[in-house]
Write a protein that holds these residues in place. Structure first.
Motif, short mmCIF file in Angstrom:
data_model
loop_
_atom_site.label_atom_id
_atom_site.label_comp_id
_atom_site.label_asym_id
_atom_site.label_seq_id
_atom_site.Cartn_x
_atom_site.Cartn_y
_atom_site.Cartn_z
N GLU A 188 25.59 61.05 115.88
CA GLU A 188 26.40 61.76 114.89
C GLU A 188 25.57 62.31 113.75
N ARG A 189 24.24 62.26 113.90
CA ARG A 189 23.28 62.75 112.91
C ARG A 189 23.37 61.94 111.61
N ARG A 190 23.65 60.65 111.75
CA ARG A 190 23.58 59.74 110.60
C ARG A 190 22.45 58.76 110.88
N PHE A 191 21.47 58.72 110.00
CA PHE A 191 20.28 57.93 110.24
C PHE A 191 20.31 56.68 109.37
N ILE A 192 20.66 55.55 110.01
CA ILE A 192 20.80 54.29 109.30
C ILE A 192 19.84 53.27 109.89
N ASP A 214 13.15 55.89 110.60
CA ASP A 214 12.24 56.15 109.48
C ASP A 214 11.44 57.43 109.70
N ARG A 215 11.00 57.64 110.95
CA ARG A 215 10.24 58.86 111.23
C ARG A 215 11.11 60.11 111.05
N LEU A 216 12.36 60.02 111.53
CA LEU A 216 13.26 61.16 111.38
C LEU A 216 13.55 61.44 109.91
N SER A 560 17.33 68.98 96.57
CA SER A 560 16.33 67.93 96.80
C SER A 560 16.97 66.59 97.12
N GLU A 561 18.27 66.43 96.83
CA GLU A 561 18.97 65.17 97.11
C GLU A 561 19.55 65.12 98.52
N ILE A 562 19.29 66.13 99.34
CA ILE A 562 19.93 66.19 100.66
C ILE A 562 19.57 64.99 101.53
N CYS A 597 20.19 75.67 106.16
CA CYS A 597 21.09 75.61 107.32
C CYS A 597 20.46 74.82 108.46
N SER A 598 19.16 74.98 108.66
CA SER A 598 18.48 74.27 109.74
C SER A 598 18.53 72.76 109.50
N ILE A 599 18.22 72.33 108.28
CA ILE A 599 18.25 70.89 107.98
C ILE A 599 19.68 70.36 108.09
N ALA A 600 20.64 71.11 107.55
CA ALA A 600 22.04 70.65 107.62
C ALA A 600 22.51 70.53 109.06
N HIS A 601 22.13 71.49 109.91
CA HIS A 601 22.53 71.41 111.31
C HIS A 601 21.87 70.21 112.00
N ASN A 602 20.66 69.87 111.59
CA ASN A 602 19.97 68.73 112.20
C ASN A 602 20.63 67.41 111.86
N ILE A 603 21.39 67.36 110.78
CA ILE A 603 22.12 66.12 110.48
C ILE A 603 23.62 66.32 110.74
N GLY A 604 23.94 67.34 111.58
CA GLY A 604 25.30 67.48 112.08
C GLY A 604 26.29 68.11 111.12
#
Length: 637
Positions: A188-192, A214-216, A560-562, A597-604
């Motif tokens: 779901e593009r949530r990195f926990i 962590d790498r992602l 920068s807080e994304i 947009c690219s970063i936002a799409h990468n986290i869904g």
């Protein structure tokens, strides 16, 4: 079949096999023992009877009485006396005794009774041989009873082992569930990250998953940092860190025209006198330090007023936009003190320092008209000696109301339900309707005008009344969805989501109409999200299970807080209109927005552009990766 169920079935199967083997071994051992005991009994009793008869007279009546007495005891199936030639002298038999042992058990565990033999002597001569065969029903009854006891013990032991196995499997399943949840979150593009269990095998799996997360996150952080630099280069002055002229003009246009902007505000201009002379006399480094000091002061003012914006318009001109502020005196005096301090520090020639002009504005005013008034006021200030602050002629007919008046107005509107939603289409890149954006409107009085959110929400925030208005907006949105709207988006205030009682009431409201929740889009402004981030996270955690779509509006200024949004499970971002204006001609912002947009799409996340004014802007957005847009250029269906 789930892994947990397979492990559980394997435990049950292994336990049943172990118990069945133990039961069978125990039964066979017990049967063998009883068989031996019967053989020993037959031999012992035959020897005893033979000894007794050997000592008696050998008349037939006495011998037959002895044999009959033993046979009548009921313990023997056969008592037989044979002469030395093998001829039967006396034989007593008795039928098998009835018992409560089932026939299938007798056939499954047969217990043969080995006959016992002994010789009867008459002096030194053999008189006869006695043969005894005991009944087996006593042994069967004992074996049957023992089988029941053994089965009972195995049942108890099996239950205890089952409980122990369940606890063990739960202990194993807990970290497995955590790993599965982490994998689901990644999908779901949530990195926990998760706590690593103590079991070595599971610890290695969890460690590998955490390392991947962590790498992602590091990759996204690096990309976000790069794009933040692109944003700063495109929109900020490199020396002072303030907005440049182009970006500030977009912000000013948004403040004057956006539907949810404050109904009034103040704009200040500060001009440093003779900057070129200072540069020539004191050197470029001194001039740069002067500009940095002014920039730091303006950044400090903006930090204390989240909706404010500051810019360096050109070499010596600075601007300060203060939405919702009707009186510039406090800020102008602060800037005048700054100029005095710069004189005292020797950064400005005391004969020519600087000048300040300010003007109030109303929502809907033209940008050109406002700047023209400020230029006139600034020219008047420049005609004065020394430090000068000149206010433009106040043409505003708006009269500020007291807090008490606003509270009375808001209370009356809430009680009388003089609230409604208006709608603007949010269209996808293919022209399809994504949802209706529905800002709240409030009627000031019966048959009065309907006020935009920007007119009353600032006062509602000051009076801590946003929660009731936001609940009303959510309720109206659900009603509109129930009436047939495909999807409806409403804005909630940052001040509301920090209230645990509001979150509970909103959860109950949406939960009561859970079937409508997937078509409800809830959004909070970027300022509210990052000012109250823990409360926003709790808000998302509470509402996500209901299926609502959650998003952030007016996004971009704190790009920068994304990285903090990775684990939030958000659905969409609405990019602030100040980044969208004239995007068809601003290559710097194009590069920034394409990366966003690219970063936002990468986290869904779905990415939507706000405040699209022209068809040229609208046509540029799909090339940058936007999924949708809203604004005057988006046609109503």
């Amino acid at each position: 079949m789930s892994l947990f169920r397979q492990i559980w079935l394997a435990v049950i199967a292994s336990t049943v096999i172990a118990f069945a083997g133990s039961f069978l071994a125990s039964m066979l051992t017990a049967r063998h023992y009883l068989e031996q005991q019967l053989a020993i009994k037959n031999n012992d009793n035959a020897a005893s009877l033979a000894l007794a008869i050997s000592q008696l007279d050998k008349d037939p009546v006495t011998i037959e009485l002895q044999v009959a007495a033993l046979a009548d005891s009921g313990q023997y199936a056969v008592v037989r006396l044979t002469d030395p030639d093998g001829k039967t002298m006396i034989e007593k038999t008795s039928p098998p005794l009835a018992g409560n042992v089932p026939d299938w058990f007798v056939h499954l565990f047969p217990i043969p009774s080995a006959p016992g033999h002994a010789q009867i002597n008459n002096g030194w001569n053999q008189f006869a041989t006695i043969e005894l065969v005991s009944h087996s029903h006593f042994a069967y009854q004992e074996l049957w009873s023992g089988a029941f006891k053994l089965l009972g013990w195995f049942t108890v032991a099996g239950g205890l082992m089952g409980l122990l196995g369940m606890q063990l499997l739960r202990r194993i399943k807990r970290p497995l569930d955590a790993v599965v949840g982490q994998a689901q979150a990644i999908s779901e593009r949530r990195f926990i990250s998760i706590a690593e269990p103590t079991t070595p095998e599971l610890k290695s799996v969890a460690g590998a998953m955490n390392a991947m997360v962590d790498r992602l996150q590091a990759m996204f952080a690096e990309e976000a940092a790069r794009l933040e630099q692109v944003r700063r280069e495109a929109n900020l002055d490199a020396l002072t860190g303030l907005a440049n002229r182009a970006f500030f003009m977009n912000q000013l246009a948004s403040a004057l025209s956006d539907d949810d902007a404050a109904p009034h505000g103040t704009l200040l201009l500060l001009r440093l006198a003779d900057l070129a002379g200072i540069n020539r006399r004191a050197g470029r480094e001194m001039a740069d330090e002067l500009l940095r000091r002014v920039g730091q002061a303006l950044v400090g003012i903006v930090g204390e007023n989240p909706n404010a914006a500051a810019a360096r318009l050109n070499g010596a001109d600075f601007a300060l936009l203060l939405p919702g502020v009707p009186d510039a005196a406090r800020f102008a005096e602060k800037l005048l003190r700054l100029l005095n301090d710069l004189v005292a520090a020797g950064l400005i020639d005391s004969e020519r320092i600087g000048h300040i002009a300010s003007s109030t504005y109303l929502h809907g005013h033209a940008v050109g008209h406002l700047l023209s008034r400020l230029d006139t006021a600034l020219a008047a200030a420049e005609n004065q000696s020394g430090l000068a602050w000149q206010q433009a002629d106040n043409q505003s007919d708006q009269q500020a109301s007291s807090n008490a008046d606003w509270k009375k107005l808001l209370d009356g509107a809430i009680r009388s339900q003089r609230l409604r939603l208006i709608e603007f289409p949010v269209a996808g890149s293919g022209g399809q309707l994504l949802h209706l954006e529905c800002p709240l409107r409030l009627q000031a009085a019966e048959d009065g005008e309907w006020l935009a959110a920007g007119s009353f929400m600032p006062m509602a925030s000051r009076l801590a009344m946003t929660a009731e208005l936001d609940l009303a907006a959510a309720r109206l949105a659900l009603e509109r969805i129930a009436a047939g709207a495909s999807a409806v988006a409403v804005n909630l205030s940052g001040e509301s989501i920090i209230d645990a009682a509001f979150r509970a009431r909103l959860l109950a409201l949406i939960g009561s109409r859970k079937e409508l929740a997937p078509r409800l889009w809830l959004e909070i402004s970027e300022v509210g999200v990052f000012q109250h981030f823990p409360a926003f996270q709790a808000f998302c955690d509470a509402l996500r299970p209901l299926g609502c779509r959650l998003g952030i509006e007016h996004f971009g200024r704190q790009f920068s807080e994304i990285g903090r949004l990775h684990g939030m499970g958000l659905d969409y971002l609405k990019v602030d209109g100040s980044f969208i204006r004239a995007i068809d001609s601003q290559s710097g912002n194009q590069a920034f927005l394409k990366g966003l947009c690219s970063i936002a799409h990468n986290i869904g996340l779905t990415v939507i552009a706000e405040g699209v004014q022209t068809q040229a802007e609208l046509a540029t957005l799909p090339e940058l990766g936007f999924d949708g847009a809203t604004g005057p250029a988006v046609p109503r269906s």
